[in-house]
Design a protein around this motif. Structure first.
Motif, PDB file in Angstrom:
ATOM      1  N   THR A   3      60.788  16.030 -57.652  1.00  0.00           N
ATOM      2  CA  THR A   3      60.724  15.514 -59.024  1.00  0.00           C
ATOM      3  C   THR A   3      59.460  14.691 -59.202  1.00  0.00           C
ATOM      4  O   THR A   3      58.892  14.184 -58.236  1.00  0.00           O
ATOM      5  N   LEU A   4      59.026  14.581 -60.459  1.00  0.00           N
ATOM      6  CA  LEU A   4      57.922  13.675 -60.806  1.00  0.00           C
ATOM      7  C   LEU A   4      58.439  12.441 -61.546  1.00  0.00           C
ATOM      8  O   LEU A   4      57.646  11.567 -61.904  1.00  0.00           O
ATOM      9  N   THR A   5      59.731  12.390 -61.762  1.00  0.00           N
ATOM     10  CA  THR A   5      60.314  11.315 -62.577  1.00  0.00           C
ATOM     11  C   THR A   5      60.020   9.933 -61.989  1.00  0.00           C
ATOM     12  O   THR A   5      59.801   8.966 -62.727  1.00  0.00           O
ATOM     13  N   THR A   6      60.012   9.835 -60.664  1.00  0.00           N
ATOM     14  CA  THR A   6      59.816   8.535 -60.017  1.00  0.00           C
ATOM     15  C   THR A   6      58.361   8.281 -59.608  1.00  0.00           C
ATOM     16  O   THR A   6      58.081   7.311 -58.897  1.00  0.00           O
ATOM     17  N   ASP A   7      57.453   9.155 -60.027  1.00  0.00           N
ATOM     18  CA  ASP A   7      56.042   8.991 -59.660  1.00  0.00           C
ATOM     19  C   ASP A   7      55.423   7.908 -60.547  1.00  0.00           C
ATOM     20  O   ASP A   7      55.185   8.113 -61.737  1.00  0.00           O
ATOM     21  N   ASN A   8      55.127   6.757 -59.938  1.00  0.00           N
ATOM     22  CA  ASN A   8      54.602   5.627 -60.708  1.00  0.00           C
ATOM     23  C   ASN A   8      53.233   5.892 -61.312  1.00  0.00           C
ATOM     24  O   ASN A   8      52.868   5.271 -62.313  1.00  0.00           O
ATOM     25  N   ARG A   9      52.472   6.796 -60.717  1.00  0.00           N
ATOM     26  CA  ARG A   9      51.125   7.063 -61.240  1.00  0.00           C
ATOM     27  C   ARG A   9      51.197   7.617 -62.657  1.00  0.00           C
ATOM     28  O   ARG A   9      50.328   7.360 -63.477  1.00  0.00           O
ATOM     29  N   LEU A  10      52.223   8.377 -62.960  1.00  0.00           N
ATOM     30  CA  LEU A  10      52.358   8.982 -64.283  1.00  0.00           C
ATOM     31  C   LEU A  10      52.733   7.963 -65.352  1.00  0.00           C
ATOM     32  O   LEU A  10      52.502   8.204 -66.544  1.00  0.00           O
ATOM     33  N   SER A  11      53.283   6.831 -64.926  1.00  0.00           N
ATOM     34  CA  SER A  11      53.693   5.810 -65.904  1.00  0.00           C
ATOM     35  C   SER A  11      52.683   4.669 -66.001  1.00  0.00           C
ATOM     36  O   SER A  11      52.967   3.643 -66.607  1.00  0.00           O
ATOM     37  N   HIS A  12      51.517   4.850 -65.420  1.00  0.00           N
ATOM     38  CA  HIS A  12      50.487   3.812 -65.509  1.00  0.00           C
ATOM     39  C   HIS A  12      50.089   3.619 -66.972  1.00  0.00           C
ATOM     40  O   HIS A  12      49.946   4.599 -67.729  1.00  0.00           O
ATOM     41  N   PRO A  13      49.900   2.371 -67.414  1.00  0.00           N
ATOM     42  CA  PRO A  13      49.612   2.126 -68.841  1.00  0.00           C
ATOM     43  C   PRO A  13      48.311   2.768 -69.329  1.00  0.00           C
ATOM     44  O   PRO A  13      48.151   2.972 -70.540  1.00  0.00           O
ATOM     45  N   ASP A  14      47.368   3.074 -68.410  1.00  0.00           N
ATOM     46  CA  ASP A  14      46.110   3.697 -68.834  1.00  0.00           C
ATOM     47  C   ASP A  14      46.275   5.187 -69.154  1.00  0.00           C
ATOM     48  O   ASP A  14      45.393   5.792 -69.759  1.00  0.00           O
ATOM     49  N   VAL A  15      47.376   5.781 -68.711  1.00  0.00           N
ATOM     50  CA  VAL A  15      47.590   7.213 -68.918  1.00  0.00           C
ATOM     51  C   VAL A  15      48.181   7.448 -70.302  1.00  0.00           C
ATOM     52  O   VAL A  15      49.237   6.911 -70.646  1.00  0.00           O
ATOM     53  N   LYS A  16      47.489   8.270 -71.095  1.00  0.00           N
ATOM     54  CA  LYS A  16      47.934   8.561 -72.460  1.00  0.00           C
ATOM     55  C   LYS A  16      48.398  10.007 -72.626  1.00  0.00           C
ATOM     56  O   LYS A  16      49.115  10.335 -73.565  1.00  0.00           O
ATOM     57  N   ARG A  17      47.964  10.891 -71.703  1.00  0.00           N
ATOM     58  CA  ARG A  17      48.351  12.298 -71.808  1.00  0.00           C
ATOM     59  C   ARG A  17      48.300  12.927 -70.416  1.00  0.00           C
ATOM     60  O   ARG A  17      47.426  12.607 -69.612  1.00  0.00           O
ATOM     61  N   LEU A  18      49.258  13.827 -70.145  1.00  0.00           N
ATOM     62  CA  LEU A  18      49.255  14.588 -68.902  1.00  0.00           C
ATOM     63  C   LEU A  18      48.685  15.979 -69.192  1.00  0.00           C
ATOM     64  O   LEU A  18      49.181  16.693 -70.078  1.00  0.00           O
TER      65      LEU A  18
END
Length: 441
Positions: A3-18
């Motif tokens: 899963t990617l749900t627990t990947d903290n890198r994706l929830s970083h505040p600088d990230v606006k789009r995947l």
């Protein structure tokens, strides 16, 4: 559970789009599916690069578009050109792909690529056998900057076998690229012929090599730190490196400074053997000599007491002659020549005056307080010798009235004495901008 749900890198505040690099193969399809279920609240964009190298390329693109439509994920495809005439097709396709990624990304974008554990081990051996790794064992970095965004590989510790299990469980349908079984390319040969043999003997190979990558990455951080400190100490104000400082250091330390310099400018590494063979001649050459090291479109010059890293410029015809009016901007000699209207400096002529732009042939003179040869002026102004026949010369009829300035090299515009704008007059500032100098900072 994958899963990617627990990947903290994706929830970083600088990230606006995947942004998902989606080829349609097993790995990228699993990544796309994981991203669609990650629950980050971020918009997800699929990006497909069509290299046009396979007959099925357009069919693959249509498959990717249908898959994204079924997942309700926006899809975009970019067609790239890959030169197939000479050199490594793998490298050229990769470069074209990453150029497209870089141009597409916006600030706040996080580009996710589906490289996995097997790819990481394969890359380690590839670097090792090709001799291109700068230090120790090296794989792909989990994350790095790319253009205005960031690149991230969230599956580097996941085996391809685990990805296959996930794909079968979720009934995913992916593209099988027949070229992946061709053992001609180096990476495919490693994947099918070399690594399986080694794993059959050393079954804990993955964990051993992952620890080695982690260990050497930590040592590399230390080497980078001291290399950066040394580079700051020997760098000249104009972005060069003082030769004398390198000459006084052990060869290993001066080599590490060059490595840090190349890394800072995000340029390709020349290879240890090439640098070792040439660095001595660059550092110890007599002051009038101008030795040169070239690799992959990069040049390392020696000029006077400094070294300069530049990008190789395209060849140009020094016999070329081009008409130009003040206020125009023209592309010439691999660069851009502009004429900006300013007050109290520059070339004082009427805006409608037709000028001719030429290049140095040898023996040219310009009238200043006294008539001077361009050869002597260029020496006094420290114009790099490899650019002296590229610097645009501005003629009015048959008279040389100006030489364009070269801002990136701190070379000012030269104006003939009778045409210099006074403090109360408007003049034209001719500047020549070249793409030869990488970002100095």
């Amino acid at each position: 559970m994958l899963t990617l749900t627990t990947d903290n890198r994706l929830s970083h505040p600088d990230v606006k789009r995947l942004v998902i690099g989606y080829s349609g193969g097993l790995d990228s399809h699993v990544l796309l599916h994981l991203a669609s279920r990650a629950g980050t609240g971020l918009p997800v964009q699929a990006l497909h690069i069509n290299h046009g190298l396979a007959g099925e390329a357009d069919a693959w693109q249509r498959h990717c578009k249908r898959t994204c439509s079924n997942l309700d994920i926006p899809f975009e495809a970019i067609q790239v050109y890959v030169d197939t005439t000479a050199g490594s097709l793998e490298d050229k396709a990769r470069n074209a792909r990453f150029d497209a990624f870089e141009q597409f990304l916006e600030r706040g974008d996080l580009l996710l690529l589906a490289h996995h554990l097997d790819d990481q081990i394969e890359t380690l051996f590839f670097y090792l056998f090709r001799g291109s790794s700068i230090f120790g064992v090296k794989g792909m970095p989990p994350e790095r900057a790319l253009g205005r965004g960031q690149l991230y590989r969230p599956l580097l510790n996941v085996s391809r076998a685990d990805l296959s299990v996930y794909a079968e469980k979720h009934d995913l349908r992916w593209i099988e690229d027949a070229s992946n079984t061709d053992v001609g390319p180096d990476r495919n040969y490693l994947r099918h012929k070399v690594i399986p043999v080694i794993k059959a003997r050393w079954q804990n190979l993955d964990s051993v090599l992952l620890r080695a990558i982690q260990r050497d990455a930590e040592m590399m951080q230390l080497i980078d730190y001291y290399g950066d400190c040394d580079l700051e100490a020997v760098m000249s104000p104009d972005g060069g490196v003082f030769v004398g400082a390198l000459r006084d250091m052990p060869a290993t330390r001066s080599k590490n400074i060059i490595r840090s310099w190349v890394r800072r400018l995000n340029l390709p590494w020349p290879g240890d053997s090439m640098l070792e063979e040439t660095l001595t001649s660059l550092i110890h050459a007599e002051e009038g000599a101008m030795p040169l090291l070239t690799w992959q479109g990069i040049e390392l010059h020696r000029f006077k007491d400094r070294l300069y890293l530049t990008r190789k410029l395209e060849d140009h015809d020094i016999s070329q002659s081009v008409r130009m009016n003040p206020g125009e901007t023209i592309d010439i000699a691999g660069g851009t020549l502009s004429a900006e209207k300013v007050k109290g400096q520059g070339l004082c002529i009427d805006e409608s005056t037709e000028l001719t732009v030429k290049f140095r042939q040898g023996g040219e003179r310009i009238k200043l307080s006294k008539t001077r040869t361009l050869k002597n002026l260029y020496q006094e102004l420290s114009v790099p010798p490899w650019l002296r026949q590229r610097l645009p010369l501005v003629y009015l009829d048959e008279e040389l009235v100006a030489v364009a300035g070269l801002p990136a090299w701190n070379v000012p515009m030269i104006v003939a004495f009778d045409y210099i704008a006074s403090a109360n007059q408007a003049g034209w500032l001719f500047l020549f901008n070249l793409p030869d100098r990488p970002n100095l900072h």
